[in-house]
Scaffold this motif. Structure first.
Motif, PDB file in Angstrom:
ATOM      1  N   LEU A   1       0.964  -0.970  -0.084  1.00  0.00           N
ATOM      2  CA  LEU A   1       0.290  -0.281  -0.309  1.00  0.00           C
ATOM      3  C   LEU A   1       0.607   1.141   0.493  1.00  0.00           C
ATOM      4  O   LEU A   1       0.580   2.224  -0.945  1.00  0.00           O
ATOM      5  CB  LEU A   1      -1.195   0.128   1.030  1.00  0.00           C
ATOM      6  CG  LEU A   1      -2.171   1.293   1.417  1.00  0.00           C
ATOM      7  CD1 LEU A   1      -3.243   0.287   1.166  1.00  0.00           C
ATOM      8  CD2 LEU A   1      -1.945   1.784   1.980  1.00  0.00           C
ATOM      9  N   GLU A   2       1.670   1.124   1.110  1.00  0.00           N
ATOM     10  CA  GLU A   2       3.284   2.438   0.678  1.00  0.00           C
ATOM     11  C   GLU A   2       3.436   2.844  -0.471  1.00  0.00           C
ATOM     12  O   GLU A   2       3.293   3.392  -0.901  1.00  0.00           O
ATOM     13  CB  GLU A   2       4.011   1.923   1.737  1.00  0.00           C
ATOM     14  CG  GLU A   2       4.899   3.462   2.211  1.00  0.00           C
ATOM     15  CD  GLU A   2       6.034   2.422   2.796  1.00  0.00           C
ATOM     16  OE1 GLU A   2       5.764   2.838   4.268  1.00  0.00           O
ATOM     17  OE2 GLU A   2       6.856   1.658   3.030  1.00  0.00           O
TER      18      GLU A   2
ATOM     19  N   ALA B   1       0.822   4.561  -2.764  1.00  0.00           N
ATOM     20  CA  ALA B   1       0.957   5.915  -1.817  1.00  0.00           C
ATOM     21  C   ALA B   1       2.866   6.831  -2.349  1.00  0.00           C
ATOM     22  O   ALA B   1       2.264   7.602  -2.527  1.00  0.00           O
ATOM     23  CB  ALA B   1       1.410   6.443  -0.862  1.00  0.00           C
TER      24      ALA B   1
ATOM     25  N   LEU C   1       4.889   7.031   3.305  1.00  0.00           N
ATOM     26  CA  LEU C   1       4.365   6.767   4.896  1.00  0.00           C
ATOM     27  C   LEU C   1       4.376   6.777   5.963  1.00  0.00           C
ATOM     28  O   LEU C   1       4.877   7.414   6.924  1.00  0.00           O
ATOM     29  CB  LEU C   1       3.332   6.441   4.451  1.00  0.00           C
ATOM     30  CG  LEU C   1       2.256   6.301   2.954  1.00  0.00           C
ATOM     31  CD1 LEU C   1       0.788   5.090   3.440  1.00  0.00           C
ATOM     32  CD2 LEU C   1       0.984   6.994   4.186  1.00  0.00           C
TER      33      LEU C   1
ATOM     34  N   THR D   1      -4.676   9.741  -4.055  1.00  0.00           N
ATOM     35  CA  THR D   1      -5.276   8.608  -3.876  1.00  0.00           C
ATOM     36  C   THR D   1      -5.235   9.769  -2.483  1.00  0.00           C
ATOM     37  O   THR D   1      -4.729  10.475  -1.806  1.00  0.00           O
ATOM     38  CB  THR D   1      -3.178   8.442  -3.212  1.00  0.00           C
ATOM     39  OG1 THR D   1      -2.981   8.551  -2.762  1.00  0.00           O
ATOM     40  CG2 THR D   1      -3.220   6.794  -4.405  1.00  0.00           C
TER      41      THR D   1
ATOM     42  N   VAL E   1      -5.514   8.751   1.619  1.00  0.00           N
ATOM     43  CA  VAL E   1      -4.680   7.861   2.461  1.00  0.00           C
ATOM     44  C   VAL E   1      -6.140   7.593   3.898  1.00  0.00           C
ATOM     45  O   VAL E   1      -5.518   8.632   4.732  1.00  0.00           O
ATOM     46  CB  VAL E   1      -3.647   7.381   3.285  1.00  0.00           C
ATOM     47  CG1 VAL E   1      -3.731   6.033   3.528  1.00  0.00           C
ATOM     48  CG2 VAL E   1      -2.897   7.577   1.808  1.00  0.00           C
TER      49      VAL E   1
ATOM     50  N   SER F   1      -5.620   5.790   7.518  1.00  0.00           N
ATOM     51  CA  SER F   1      -4.733   4.860   9.076  1.00  0.00           C
ATOM     52  C   SER F   1      -4.630   5.477  10.029  1.00  0.00           C
ATOM     53  O   SER F   1      -5.494   6.804   9.982  1.00  0.00           O
ATOM     54  CB  SER F   1      -3.022   4.783   8.394  1.00  0.00           C
ATOM     55  OG  SER F   1      -2.703   6.350   8.672  1.00  0.00           O
TER      56      SER F   1
ATOM     57  N   LEU G   1      -6.932   4.442  -0.580  1.00  0.00           N
ATOM     58  CA  LEU G   1      -5.952   3.313   0.371  1.00  0.00           C
ATOM     59  C   LEU G   1      -6.401   3.304   1.665  1.00  0.00           C
ATOM     60  O   LEU G   1      -6.003   3.847   2.679  1.00  0.00           O
ATOM     61  CB  LEU G   1      -4.556   3.418   0.011  1.00  0.00           C
ATOM     62  CG  LEU G   1      -3.709   4.068  -1.502  1.00  0.00           C
ATOM     63  CD1 LEU G   1      -2.749   4.598  -0.915  1.00  0.00           C
ATOM     64  CD2 LEU G   1      -4.072   2.667  -2.280  1.00  0.00           C
TER      65      LEU G   1
ATOM     66  N   ASP H   1      -5.481   1.369   4.867  1.00  0.00           N
ATOM     67  CA  ASP H   1      -4.223   0.958   6.298  1.00  0.00           C
ATOM     68  C   ASP H   1      -4.472   0.328   6.994  1.00  0.00           C
ATOM     69  O   ASP H   1      -4.863   0.886   8.159  1.00  0.00           O
ATOM     70  CB  ASP H   1      -2.675   1.380   6.037  1.00  0.00           C
ATOM     71  CG  ASP H   1      -1.772   0.283   6.481  1.00  0.00           C
ATOM     72  OD1 ASP H   1      -2.172  -0.847   5.852  1.00  0.00           O
ATOM     73  OD2 ASP H   1      -0.395   1.328   6.579  1.00  0.00           O
TER      74      ASP H   1
END
Lengths: 197, 358
Positions: B40-41, B44, B52, B113, B115, B117, B300, B302
């Motif tokens: 995933l990183e 990104a 990230l 994107t 993200v 997290s 994304l 995470d």
């Protein structure tokens, strides 16, 4: 010891040059010691000669062999226009287009407090000294970076009271460049400074 | 916009890995420390040029014993290939269709994107720097011109701060300050215009989403650290700032105040309220990017599902399914994603640096 001492000394001298890392320094050193002695002597002599013979042109501050450089002493050049650049290599860049017929002024750097560079470290006083008389235009041709912009702004503030016309290079698309590959900042300024057809 | 193909070479624990995600929901399942987040990183990284999980230098992201790592992605649509190369002891480099870019941040906007997290909570809970980072990142990927103003502003700020420190041991003329303050004023003003507009648009969407999530009232307000003309504020603050050696006014001191039911979420919100506020902000950002760019960003997620209660988790998942955009969701067990997502999703398993269809 990795290298014989004379070779090691040469490598560490070459490493001090800008843009030369340890690997390039080694490659250059090995190349040089394999060359005929005459060639190497010519290189070393031209280094010393360049260092000894060059000085700053007393008018434009570019590198020169004589007190006045070839451009400043050229009667065919328009001595009432000055193109201000940061470095001697920028003079060469403008000269290459073969269309500019005025003179230059080399600042030898840009204002950058982070690097301890203020106006007193640049050839600004020398520029001001040139403005007496019939100067028609000063073209500021510093890079479009934050330091280039700041230096241009500083010069504009300084020169405006003298009444001389101060201009700055345009921002825009590189000629022959493709729109898709232009960075957004360039494209945006090209759009901002568009002109009517 | 979606990612068609990802190629990792010596990136973190991936040796040489091709991954072909679907354009819909991708469920990436694996036990801890197998490489889910690394995958995933990498996406990104192509999106923002940044890593990230903060690393001191790029060495930490390069596979042990290797000199360089490469992340390459093919974008569906315009036939674009993005690449980032990490090399020990060297500057990170980005490429667009094999042509080197001047800065890695030039990648921003090519593959937008959003993200999610576990560190999203920091936007609501931590200091103003976290909120500015959020604003800067989202604005930069929507508006390249914002990014330009931001990087010029940061550089001019460093220069002015250096000048403030010089005053203590040498004379500095006012004109030297004025040139940096003029640039801070120009770029700072532009940044604030973008930020005000973004926060206003974000508020409309985030308050609606927040209400759906828990019937509470979310409010956002962009707060400037100074009043009036920035260039003038800088000039008049000079004498005071010389002692500190840092610039105290400007958009780098501004904040985004986030309140729930009229109370500042940072100081008075419960953990649940803070988490809901962060979720609303992120979901609103997706809608805003979609409105602005005409296409939704790649989402994304995470490992965030385990942190959310059932209600918020269902809301997030139905939002994702409804947006119909490419989504990459990592979790330790596929059933965390619920039956509806599992039905639609393409499932991959990650084990010891290998991704394969499950």
């Amino acid at each position: 010891m990795l290298f014989a001492k004379p070779l090691g000394d040469l490598i560490s001298q070459l490493e001090k040059l800008p843009g030369i890392g340890p690997k390039s320094a080694q490659r250059l050193a090995f190349y040089l010691v394999r060359q005929p002695e005459d060639d190497v002597r010519m290189l070393s002599e031209s280094l010393v000669r360049a260092k000894q013979a060059l000085r700053f042109c007393e008018r434009c501050q570019n590198m020169s062999e004589l007190a006045l450089c070839s451009i400043c002493s050229d009667a065919k050049r328009d001595q009432t226009t000055i193109c201000v650049v940061a470095e001697p290599r920028d003079v060469a860049a403008v000269e290459r287009i073969n269309e500019y017929h005025g003179t230059y002024h080399v600042l030898h750097g840009l204002m950058s407090p982070m690097d301890g560079i203020g106006p007193e470290n640049l050839k600004v006083r020398e520029l001001l000294a040139r403005l007496g008389g019939e100067m028609a235009e000063v073209i500021v041709a510093t890079n479009p970076t934050i330091e280039g912009d700041a230096t241009a702004l500083y010069l504009a503030k300084l020169l405006k009271p003298t009444g001389v016309k101060v201009t700055r290079l345009a921002y825009g698309m590189p000629v022959g460049g493709e729109l898709d590959y232009a960075d957004s900042a360039t494209l945006h300024s090209a759009l901002e400074y568009r002109r009517e057809l | 916009m979606s990612l068609q193909r990802l190629w990792l070479s010596n990136y973190r624990n991936f040796e040489g890995q091709e991954w072909l995600p679907s354009t819909g929901v991708n469920l990436v399942v694996g036990a801890n420390a197998q490489g889910k987040t690394n995958l995933l990183e990498a996406v990104a990284l192509l999106s923002s040029g940044r890593i990230l999980r903060s690393v001191k230098d790029d060495s930490a992201a390069i596979r042990l014993g290797e000199d360089a790592a490469e992340v390459l992605g093919e974008i569906r649509g315009p036939g674009t290939e993005l690449k980032v190369v990490l090399r020990r002891g060297q500057r990170r480099r980005a490429f667009l269709n094999s042509v080197g870019m001047a800065k890695t941040s030039d990648l921003l906007g090519r593959l937008p994107t959003v993200v999610f997290s576990n560190s999203d909570l920091a936007i609501v809970r931590e200091d103003a720097g976290e909120r500015r980072r959020f604003l800067d990142l989202e604005l930069s990927q929507m508006y390249p011109v914002y990014l330009r103003h931001l990087s010029m502003y940061k550089r001019a700020l460093e220069q002015r701060n250096a000048l403030l420190k010089q005053v203590n041991h040498q004379r500095v003329e006012d004109a030297s300050f004025e040139i940096w303050e003029a640039q801070l004023g120009e770029h700072g003003k532009a940044m604030r215009e973008y930020r005000h507009r973004f926060c206003g648009e974000l508020l409309v969407k985030a308050s609606r989403i927040h209400d759906e999530l828990g019937s509470e009232v979310l409010d956002l307000a962009y707060e400037e650290a100074d009043f009036g003309d920035l260039t003038e504020a800088l000039a008049s603050g000079r004498a005071r700032e010389i002692h500190r050696g840092t610039t105290q006014v400007g958009p780098h001191r501004d904040d985004l105040s986030i309140s729930v039911n009229g109370k500042l979420a940072r100081n008075y919100g419960s953990q649940g309220q803070q988490r809901t506020a962060a979720l609303s902000l992120k979901l609103a950002t997706i809608e805003l990017i979609q409105d602005t760019l005409g296409e939704p960003p790649v989402i994304l997620l995470d490992d965030v599902l385990s942190e959310l209660d059932m209600h918020r988790r269902e809301h997030l998942l139905s939002f994702v399914l409804h947006t119909q955009t490419q989504t990459i969701l990592t979790c330790t067990e596929a059933n965390q994603a619920g039956s509806e997502v599992q039905k639609d999703a393409t499932i991959f398993s990650v084990r010891a640096g290998n991704v394969e269809p499950a």
